[in-house]
Design a protein around this motif. Structure first.
Motif, PDB file in Angstrom:
ATOM      1  N   ASP A  10       0.847  -1.190   0.000  1.00  0.00           N
ATOM      2  CA  ASP A  10       0.000   0.000   0.000  1.00  0.00           C
ATOM      3  C   ASP A  10       0.887   1.246   0.000  1.00  0.00           C
ATOM      4  O   ASP A  10       2.119   1.152  -0.074  1.00  0.00           O
ATOM      5  N   ALA A  11       0.275   2.413   0.107  1.00  0.00           N
ATOM      6  CA  ALA A  11       1.009   3.678   0.054  1.00  0.00           C
ATOM      7  C   ALA A  11       2.021   3.815   1.189  1.00  0.00           C
ATOM      8  O   ALA A  11       3.002   4.541   1.063  1.00  0.00           O
ATOM      9  N   ASN A  12       1.804   3.095   2.304  1.00  0.00           N
ATOM     10  CA  ASN A  12       2.738   3.126   3.430  1.00  0.00           C
ATOM     11  C   ASN A  12       3.859   2.108   3.293  1.00  0.00           C
ATOM     12  O   ASN A  12       4.710   2.013   4.172  1.00  0.00           O
ATOM     13  N   GLY A  13       3.817   1.321   2.234  1.00  0.00           N
ATOM     14  CA  GLY A  13       4.821   0.279   2.042  1.00  0.00           C
ATOM     15  C   GLY A  13       4.505  -1.002   2.776  1.00  0.00           C
ATOM     16  O   GLY A  13       5.340  -1.906   2.836  1.00  0.00           O
ATOM     17  N   SER A  14       3.300  -1.101   3.323  1.00  0.00           N
ATOM     18  CA  SER A  14       2.905  -2.307   4.050  1.00  0.00           C
ATOM     19  C   SER A  14       2.477  -3.405   3.075  1.00  0.00           C
ATOM     20  O   SER A  14       1.762  -3.138   2.108  1.00  0.00           O
ATOM     21  N   GLU A  34      -7.028   3.901  -1.886  1.00  0.00           N
ATOM     22  CA  GLU A  34      -5.670   3.469  -1.543  1.00  0.00           C
ATOM     23  C   GLU A  34      -4.819   3.400  -2.807  1.00  0.00           C
ATOM     24  O   GLU A  34      -5.311   3.089  -3.881  1.00  0.00           O
ATOM     25  N   ARG A  35      -3.543   3.704  -2.662  1.00  0.00           N
ATOM     26  CA  ARG A  35      -2.604   3.581  -3.783  1.00  0.00           C
ATOM     27  C   ARG A  35      -1.809   2.290  -3.574  1.00  0.00           C
ATOM     28  O   ARG A  35      -1.166   2.124  -2.548  1.00  0.00           O
ATOM     29  N   TYR A  36      -1.889   1.389  -4.552  1.00  0.00           N
ATOM     30  CA  TYR A  36      -1.188   0.115  -4.479  1.00  0.00           C
ATOM     31  C   TYR A  36      -0.017   0.124  -5.444  1.00  0.00           C
ATOM     32  O   TYR A  36      -0.119   0.653  -6.543  1.00  0.00           O
TER      33      TYR A  36
END
Length: 72
Positions: A10-14, A34-36
């Motif tokens: 995801d956008a947080n790098g998770s 969400e940005r994937y």
């Protein structure tokens, strides 16, 4: 298609999921805002852009669609 066994984050790098054979991706609990991104070891990453139906079938458990992956 993106490389098998690449990670989708995801956008947080998770971590979200892995890319399956043939570039297939199953996103559980997809969030439209969400940005994937796809991260590939030894290769460039890309941002996923989905085209979702305006009228999803209410009796289907999941929706099938295509996506483009733009270089980042």
């Amino acid at each position: 298609p993106v490389a098998d066994s690449s990670m989708v984050v995801d956008a947080n790098g998770s971590f979200v999921t892995m890319v399956q054979a043939g570039g297939l991706i199953f996103l559980h609990d997809f969030q439209e805002n969400e940005r994937y991104q796809v991260t590939s070891p030894g290769g460039p990453g890309c941002a996923l852009e989905f085209t979702l139906s305006d009228n999803p079938e209410p009796d289907q458990y999941y929706e099938t669609t295509t996506a483009l992956c733009h270089a980042i």
